[in-house]
Structures are given as structure tokens and as C-alpha cells.
Design a protein around this motif. Structure first.
Motif, PDB file in Angstrom:
ATOM      1  N   ALA A  23       0.809  -1.223   0.000  1.00  0.00           N
ATOM      2  CA  ALA A  23       0.000   0.000   0.000  1.00  0.00           C
ATOM      3  C   ALA A  23       0.843   1.275   0.000  1.00  0.00           C
ATOM      4  O   ALA A  23       0.594   2.205  -0.767  1.00  0.00           O
ATOM      5  CB  ALA A  23      -0.938   0.005   1.207  1.00  0.00           C
ATOM      6  N   HIS A  24       1.811   1.352   0.907  1.00  0.00           N
ATOM      7  CA  HIS A  24       2.499   2.628   1.158  1.00  0.00           C
ATOM      8  C   HIS A  24       3.998   2.520   0.944  1.00  0.00           C
ATOM      9  O   HIS A  24       4.570   1.446   1.149  1.00  0.00           O
ATOM     10  CB  HIS A  24       2.284   3.062   2.627  1.00  0.00           C
ATOM     11  CG  HIS A  24       0.863   3.056   3.055  1.00  0.00           C
ATOM     12  ND1 HIS A  24       0.383   2.265   4.068  1.00  0.00           N
ATOM     13  CD2 HIS A  24      -0.209   3.757   2.582  1.00  0.00           C
ATOM     14  CE1 HIS A  24      -0.921   2.467   4.221  1.00  0.00           C
ATOM     15  NE2 HIS A  24      -1.303   3.359   3.334  1.00  0.00           N
ATOM     16  N   PRO A  25       4.614   3.658   0.612  1.00  0.00           N
ATOM     17  CA  PRO A  25       6.074   3.692   0.721  1.00  0.00           C
ATOM     18  C   PRO A  25       6.414   3.335   2.174  1.00  0.00           C
ATOM     19  O   PRO A  25       5.749   3.835   3.079  1.00  0.00           O
ATOM     20  CB  PRO A  25       6.437   5.158   0.428  1.00  0.00           C
ATOM     21  CG  PRO A  25       5.226   5.755  -0.226  1.00  0.00           C
ATOM     22  CD  PRO A  25       4.041   4.976   0.270  1.00  0.00           C
ATOM     23  N   ASP A  26       7.332   2.524   2.401  1.00  0.00           N
ATOM     24  CA  ASP A  26       7.870   1.952   3.655  1.00  0.00           C
ATOM     25  C   ASP A  26       7.265   0.589   3.991  1.00  0.00           C
ATOM     26  O   ASP A  26       7.876  -0.169   4.748  1.00  0.00           O
ATOM     27  CB  ASP A  26       7.851   2.895   4.872  1.00  0.00           C
ATOM     28  CG  ASP A  26       6.514   2.986   5.654  1.00  0.00           C
ATOM     29  OD1 ASP A  26       5.581   2.247   5.366  1.00  0.00           O
ATOM     30  OD2 ASP A  26       6.456   3.838   6.558  1.00  0.00           O
ATOM     31  N   GLN A  76      11.574   5.941  -0.765  1.00  0.00           N
ATOM     32  CA  GLN A  76      11.363   4.538  -1.144  1.00  0.00           C
ATOM     33  C   GLN A  76      12.384   4.075  -2.178  1.00  0.00           C
ATOM     34  O   GLN A  76      12.854   2.938  -2.130  1.00  0.00           O
ATOM     35  CB  GLN A  76       9.940   4.336  -1.659  1.00  0.00           C
ATOM     36  CG  GLN A  76       9.606   2.890  -1.974  1.00  0.00           C
ATOM     37  CD  GLN A  76       9.720   1.975  -0.761  1.00  0.00           C
ATOM     38  OE1 GLN A  76       8.814   1.850   0.024  1.00  0.00           O
ATOM     39  NE2 GLN A  76      10.871   1.308  -0.614  1.00  0.00           N
ATOM     40  N   ARG A  77      12.741   4.977  -3.093  1.00  0.00           N
ATOM     41  CA  ARG A  77      13.755   4.601  -4.098  1.00  0.00           C
ATOM     42  C   ARG A  77      15.109   4.371  -3.432  1.00  0.00           C
ATOM     43  O   ARG A  77      15.841   3.444  -3.791  1.00  0.00           O
ATOM     44  CB  ARG A  77      13.869   5.694  -5.164  1.00  0.00           C
ATOM     45  CG  ARG A  77      12.710   5.715  -6.125  1.00  0.00           C
ATOM     46  CD  ARG A  77      13.110   6.285  -7.493  1.00  0.00           C
ATOM     47  NE  ARG A  77      12.004   6.156  -8.429  1.00  0.00           N
ATOM     48  CZ  ARG A  77      11.133   7.139  -8.675  1.00  0.00           C
ATOM     49  NH1 ARG A  77      11.255   8.301  -8.067  1.00  0.00           N
ATOM     50  NH2 ARG A  77      10.157   6.949  -9.543  1.00  0.00           N
ATOM     51  N   LYS A  78      15.429   5.216  -2.463  1.00  0.00           N
ATOM     52  CA  LYS A  78      16.699   5.089  -1.745  1.00  0.00           C
ATOM     53  C   LYS A  78      16.742   3.752  -0.988  1.00  0.00           C
ATOM     54  O   LYS A  78      17.734   3.013  -1.030  1.00  0.00           O
ATOM     55  CB  LYS A  78      16.817   6.258  -0.748  1.00  0.00           C
ATOM     56  CG  LYS A  78      18.210   6.580  -0.311  1.00  0.00           C
ATOM     57  CD  LYS A  78      18.178   7.909   0.456  1.00  0.00           C
ATOM     58  CE  LYS A  78      19.220   7.913   1.555  1.00  0.00           C
ATOM     59  NZ  LYS A  78      19.028   8.988   2.525  1.00  0.00           N
ATOM     60  N   ALA A  79      15.645   3.438  -0.295  1.00  0.00           N
ATOM     61  CA  ALA A  79      15.573   2.179   0.465  1.00  0.00           C
ATOM     62  C   ALA A  79      15.676   0.984  -0.472  1.00  0.00           C
ATOM     63  O   ALA A  79      16.377   0.004  -0.181  1.00  0.00           O
ATOM     64  CB  ALA A  79      14.260   2.122   1.257  1.00  0.00           C
ATOM     65  N   ALA A  80      14.993   1.063  -1.605  1.00  0.00           N
ATOM     66  CA  ALA A  80      15.008  -0.043  -2.570  1.00  0.00           C
ATOM     67  C   ALA A  80      16.426  -0.254  -3.110  1.00  0.00           C
ATOM     68  O   ALA A  80      16.892  -1.398  -3.249  1.00  0.00           O
ATOM     69  CB  ALA A  80      14.037   0.241  -3.707  1.00  0.00           C
ATOM     70  N   ALA A  81      17.105   0.853  -3.400  1.00  0.00           N
ATOM     71  CA  ALA A  81      18.473   0.749  -3.930  1.00  0.00           C
ATOM     72  C   ALA A  81      19.386   0.068  -2.916  1.00  0.00           C
ATOM     73  O   ALA A  81      20.230  -0.765  -3.274  1.00  0.00           O
ATOM     74  CB  ALA A  81      18.995   2.140  -4.289  1.00  0.00           C
ATOM     75  N   LEU A  82      19.184   0.383  -1.651  1.00  0.00           N
ATOM     76  CA  LEU A  82      19.989  -0.220  -0.585  1.00  0.00           C
ATOM     77  C   LEU A  82      19.807  -1.738  -0.546  1.00  0.00           C
ATOM     78  O   LEU A  82      20.712  -2.479  -0.174  1.00  0.00           O
ATOM     79  CB  LEU A  82      19.525   0.391   0.747  1.00  0.00           C
ATOM     80  CG  LEU A  82      20.498   0.569   1.887  1.00  0.00           C
ATOM     81  CD1 LEU A  82      21.677   1.415   1.467  1.00  0.00           C
ATOM     82  CD2 LEU A  82      19.767   1.243   3.061  1.00  0.00           C
ATOM     83  N   CYS A  83      18.634  -2.189  -0.915  1.00  0.00           N
ATOM     84  CA  CYS A  83      18.293  -3.626  -0.854  1.00  0.00           C
ATOM     85  C   CYS A  83      18.556  -4.340  -2.176  1.00  0.00           C
ATOM     86  O   CYS A  83      18.279  -5.533  -2.292  1.00  0.00           O
ATOM     87  CB  CYS A  83      16.826  -3.795  -0.463  1.00  0.00           C
ATOM     88  SG  CYS A  83      16.444  -3.124   1.165  1.00  0.00           S
TER      89      CYS A  83
END
Ligand SMILES: [Zn+2]
Length: 244
Positions: A23-26, A76-83
Motif C-alpha cells: 500500500a504505502h512507501p515503507d 522509497q527509491r533510496k531504500a530499494a536501492a539499498l536492498c
């Protein structure tokens, strides 16, 4: 924690692409970032699909609604890149009012037919309560419904949205579904080695984190499970569905 159902390890031998519908970013970071990290490390192409624009997740009067939407995408893009996540799709529905509409089912079906994931991760549409102190956000329930109704009976049935064939998006059947927040969870992924990266991914969502010091301490406490050998390990767990 009692474990009535014996847990199985994941089987990703036939998975090349995975799609996380939330549903949400995070939401992906809290629910399945450790799993996404491990999939990406194994060469699986992971896509996050965020259904709402997250425009209600703000307690700072200095930030306007449009600024918040933009900030949450960056987070969200930053978090995704980290993963190691391959891409993030933002479907831009209004936060707080997510509905399993016909129009949204069509849009999600199109993405499933385009991306062609073998495995989808979504939230449990039946989960109204989390523990005894938290009413589950209705968007989390409805995001689960949106995902399920796009997977079945739409994505693999050529009679649903037949015009998509003209766009080159042919019916697609997934082979595995992981449902987060299900009382009959039976598959778990040991994310102990990646727990710090998961926490860093969550902390990318600066607009959502009230206390970046105390928050992680609480999460580590809540998520850790003491093992019979005295070690402490961290897991993400799901109910897994398999389709022949
Ligand atoms: Zn959420």
C-alpha cells in the motif's frame, strides 16, 4: 511465540522475477526487505509496486502534500536501492482510501503481465488487528485484495482485459504467492545477516520515523527470536501459496 505450523525454507529455484505489491512507501521495508535483499543477491529481479502516494503519512506542518508525495518517492527509491531492488513502481492512488476497484485491478494486471513475476509478495486482506494494540491500516488490507484479485482471476485469464494482448501484455500465471501477516504463516526466511540493512532501509523513510535511535532498538527487540542454542535470530515469515 508458539509455532503450530512447522516452517519451511523458501524455494526460489524457479524464481527469476519477484513483485512486491504494497500500500504505502515503507511497507515493503517493514514487511519483506530482508527477503528482497536475499532474492536480489541471488540474482532475482525484484520490483516494488507501491499502490498509494503516501500523502497522509505526515505530522510535519511545514511540508505540503505535494512535497510529501515527492519526498516519499525519494525515500522509497533510496531504500530499494539499498536492498538491491531493481525498480519501484508508484501507482499513485490516494493514501487512506485504497479500494480494490476495477480500474486499479486492470492497472495492476497490466503490470503483472508486463513484469511476469514467478513470485508475488502481498499483505493479508483478512488482517484487521495487529497484536492487541493496533488496528491494521485499511490500505494494508485493501492492498492485499488488490493484489489477490489481479492475480486471480485476472492476470492469467485471457478473457480479462483482452485488449492488453494488443499492447503485447499476454496472460501470466504466477507460481508462488507470499502473504505477509497471515496467522498460518508457513515459510520463513532467516534475515539475521541482513537485519542491519533492513533497518537502514526503513530509516530511509525519514518522514515516517519519529525516533531513528529508539525505533531500531524497539524493532530489534520485537523481531528477534531466541533460539534453543542461545543465539538470537531474525526472520520474515509468510503464508506461501504454490500454483501448479
Ligand atoms: Zn503502510
Amino acid at each position: 511465540m508458539t509455532e503450530a505450523i512447522p516452517f519451511r525454507p523458501p524455494d526460489w529455484s524457479n524464481v527469476r522475477r519477484a513483485l512486491v505489491i504494497m500500500a504505502h512507501p515503507d511497507d515493503p521495508d517493514f514487511t519483506c526487505a530482508g527477503t528482497a535483499i536475499q532474492m536480489a543477491r541471488q540474482g532475482i529481479e525484484v520490483t516494488y509496486m507501491i499502490l498509494t502516494n503516501g500523502d497522509k503519512g505526515n505530522h510535519n506542518p511545514e511540508i505540503t502534500r505535494n512535497q510529501l508525495i515527492a519526498l516519499r518517492k525519494i525515500e522509497q527509491r533510496k531504500a530499494a536501492a539499498l536492498c538491491g531492488v531493481h525498480q519501484v513502481l508508484f501507482m499513485e492512488e490516494e493514501d487512506g482510501f485504497l479500494q480494490p476497484s476495477r480500474q486499479l485491478r486492470e492497472r495492476v494486471t497490466r503490470e503483472i503481465r508486463r513484469i511476469r513475476p514467478e513470485l508475488v509478495i502481498c499483505t493479508n486482506p483478512d488482517r484487521y488487528f495487529v497484536g492487541d494494540g493496533y488496528i491494521n491500516h485499511p490500505d494494508h488490507r485493501n492492498a492485499g485484495l488488490v493484489a489477490l484479485e489481479a492475480i486471480f482471476p485476472a492476470a492469467d485469464n485471457p478473457m480479462f482485459f483482452p485488449q492488453m494482448a494488443d499492447e503485447g501484455y499476454l496472460p501470466h500465471k504466477i507460481s508462488q504467492l507470499y502473504v505477509f501477516g497471515h496467522p498460518e504463516s508457513d515459510t520463513r526466511i532467516d534475515i539475521t545477516d541482513d537485519i542491519q540493512t533492513k533497518i537502514q532501509a526503513i530509516l530511509c523513510h525519514e518522514t515516517q520515523i519519529a525516533d531513528p535511535i529508539e525505533g531500531p532498538k524497539r524493532w530489534m527487540e520485537r523481531w528477534g527470536q531466541d533460539q534453543p542454542d542461545g543465539s538470537r535470530r531474525y526472520f520474515e515469515q509468510f503464508k506461501a501459496m504454490r500454483f501448479g
